[in-house]
Design an enzyme around this catalytic site. Structure first.
Site, PDB file in Angstrom:
ATOM      1  N   LYS A  65      10.904  -2.913   0.925  1.00  0.00           N
ATOM      2  CA  LYS A  65       9.666  -2.362   0.372  1.00  0.00           C
ATOM      3  C   LYS A  65       9.820  -0.941  -0.150  1.00  0.00           C
ATOM      4  O   LYS A  65       8.920  -0.429  -0.812  1.00  0.00           O
ATOM      5  CB  LYS A  65       8.538  -2.430   1.409  1.00  0.00           C
ATOM      6  CG  LYS A  65       8.327  -3.795   2.006  1.00  0.00           C
ATOM      7  CD  LYS A  65       7.927  -4.843   1.001  1.00  0.00           C
ATOM      8  CE  LYS A  65       6.476  -4.744   0.626  1.00  0.00           C
ATOM      9  NZ  LYS A  65       5.990  -5.965  -0.051  1.00  0.00           N
TER      10      LYS A  65
HETATM   11  N1  PMP Z   1       9.827  -8.894   5.695  1.00  0.00           N
HETATM   12  C1  PMP Z   1       9.301  -7.723   6.105  1.00  0.00           C
HETATM   13  C2  PMP Z   1       9.767  -7.143   7.411  1.00  0.00           C
HETATM   14  C3  PMP Z   1       8.301  -7.080   5.344  1.00  0.00           C
HETATM   15  O1  PMP Z   1       7.764  -5.929   5.782  1.00  0.00           O
HETATM   16  C4  PMP Z   1       7.876  -7.686   4.146  1.00  0.00           C
HETATM   17  C5  PMP Z   1       6.792  -7.015   3.346  1.00  0.00           C
HETATM   18  N2  PMP Z   1       5.483  -7.254   3.843  1.00  0.00           N
HETATM   19  C6  PMP Z   1       8.436  -8.914   3.762  1.00  0.00           C
HETATM   20  C7  PMP Z   1       9.432  -9.475   4.557  1.00  0.00           C
HETATM   21  C8  PMP Z   1       7.960  -9.696   2.562  1.00  0.00           C
HETATM   22  O2  PMP Z   1       8.041  -9.032   1.353  1.00  0.00           O
HETATM   23  P1  PMP Z   1       6.976  -9.288   0.232  1.00  0.00           P
HETATM   24  O3  PMP Z   1       5.741  -8.497   0.585  1.00  0.00           O
HETATM   25  O4  PMP Z   1       7.626  -8.798  -1.010  1.00  0.00           O
HETATM   26  O5  PMP Z   1       6.682 -10.743   0.170  1.00  0.00           O
END
Ligand code: PMP
Length: 362
Positions: free
Chosen positions: A75
């Protein structure tokens, strides 16, 4: 001159920030980065041969190690990219405040960018999210407001509801809104997805990606499908969430609370384009934590719980692949976020994810 294959910009090796179209450091030759923002993107890929062998997978399994980003997660890319786009559009100015509802990692990525660029940062965060993430955001100067985990996303008590309320009360404040902001999937389309394609020399048969806002799976999936329409994109969604399709997959345990952080939702974020996903697999907390711990042990990858879920997804989806085929799995964040959670034997015992040893020393 264009830089590093970016046809859109004329950024040069002397640029002080990552190219805004790729969210990658503009100059790999730059031995000393101008700020830590230059250490977002260009993450390593690692072959998981020991793990694949242990679980009888025939394919070439490789991991995109997103926990190598400056703030420790996938992120960071969108934290930086959303701020860059808002500055470019002219609505984010010095002295402004950023507010973001997040499960933690976007908060860390944004707080990191805000610290370097000098914005005030307010984070709204459900109670479930780990104290490690909260402490990290606080250390980066962010102010934290906690909300009940069980609040429905559209209720005023939720992390999203509270962010909207504060935004309405505070002058010159902005919600960049990772759930709707096109810069979220774009950072992964132009950054993460392109990097995977380049690092794999154009050989990707399957990509397995866990979904929260869906920005990662949407951006990477779009890029890989554009490059290779036969590439199979697999979405990973925890039991309790409703992102998977067909919707009947979400039935056992629909809307139940689960422990893996950062993935799954009780609504479909705009950032998630489910048409890029060929099929979904559902995952359980227990297998996610067990496999995360196993991957740490077998491959030395210091990953978080959603990486365990992604790997559980691989074990369900990649058995069909042959020896000469390659599966990419995205590992979104680091163990650092969970030292008091699934990394701890006590926590695993207390939550029923591991059998407590009956005898001392056994
Ligand atoms: N894994 C973790 C630990 C995250 O913090 C996130 C983001 N919320 C994700 C996976 C998934 O990413 P995305 O929001 O791009 O789907």
């Amino acid at each position: 001159p264009s830089y590093h294959g970016c046809e859109k910009c004329t950024w040069t090796p002397n640029c002080t920030e990552p190219c805004p179209h790729h969210s990658i450091p503009p100059c790999p030759e730059q031995k000393i980065k101008d700020s830590i923002l230059g250490c977002i993107g260009r993450t390593p890929m690692v072959r998981l041969s020991r793990f694949a062998k242990k679980y009888d997978l025939e394919c070439d399994l490789v991991a995109k190690c997103e926990y190598f980003n400056a703030g420790g997660s996938v992120k960071d890319r969108i934290g930086l990219r959303m701020v860059q786009e808002a500055e470019k559009d002219g609505f984010l100015k010095q002295g402004d405040t950023l507010i973001e509802p997040t499960s933690g990692n976007t908060g860390i990525g944004l707080a990191l960018t805000a610290a370097i660029k000098g914005y005030r940062m307010l984070i709204t965060l459900p109670e479930k999210m780990s104290q490690e993430k909260v402490n990290m955001m606080k250390a980066l100067g962010a102010e934290i407001l906690r909300t009940p985990t069980e609040a429905a996303w559209n209720s005023p008590e939720s992390h999203i509801g509270l962010a909207l309320k504060v935004n309405a009360q505070l002058e010159n404040s902005h919600i960049l809104d990772q759930y709707k902001n096109p810069a979220n999937p774009l950072a992964h389309y132009e950054g993460t997805g392109q990097e995977i394609w380049d690092q794999c020399d154009g050989k990707v048969d399957m990509a397995v990606i866990s979904a929260g806002t869906g920005g990662t799976v949407t951006g990477i999936g779009r890029k890989l499908k554009e490059k290779n329409p036969n590439c199979v994109v697999v979405g990973v969604d925890p039991r309790g969430s409703i992102l998977a399709q067909p919707d009947s997959l979400n039935d056992p345990g629909r809307n139940q609370v689960y422990f893996v952080e950062g993935i799954g939702y009780d609504f479909i974020p705009t950032a998630l384009d489910r048409s890029v996903v060929d099929f979904w697999v559902k995952t359980e907390d227990k297998e996610s934590f067990e496999l995360a711990r196993d991957l740490i042990r077998t491959e030395g990858l210091l990953i978080g719980g959603s990486s365990g879920a992604a790997v559980a997804g691989v074990l369900k989806a990649a058995r069909q692949l042959k020896k000469d085929q390659r599966c990419v799995v995205v590992l979104p964040d680091s163990s650092r976020n969970y030292m008091s959670k699934f990394l701890s034997d006590d926590w695993m015992w207390d939550n029923g994810f591991m059998e407590r040893p009956t005898e001392r020393g056994s």
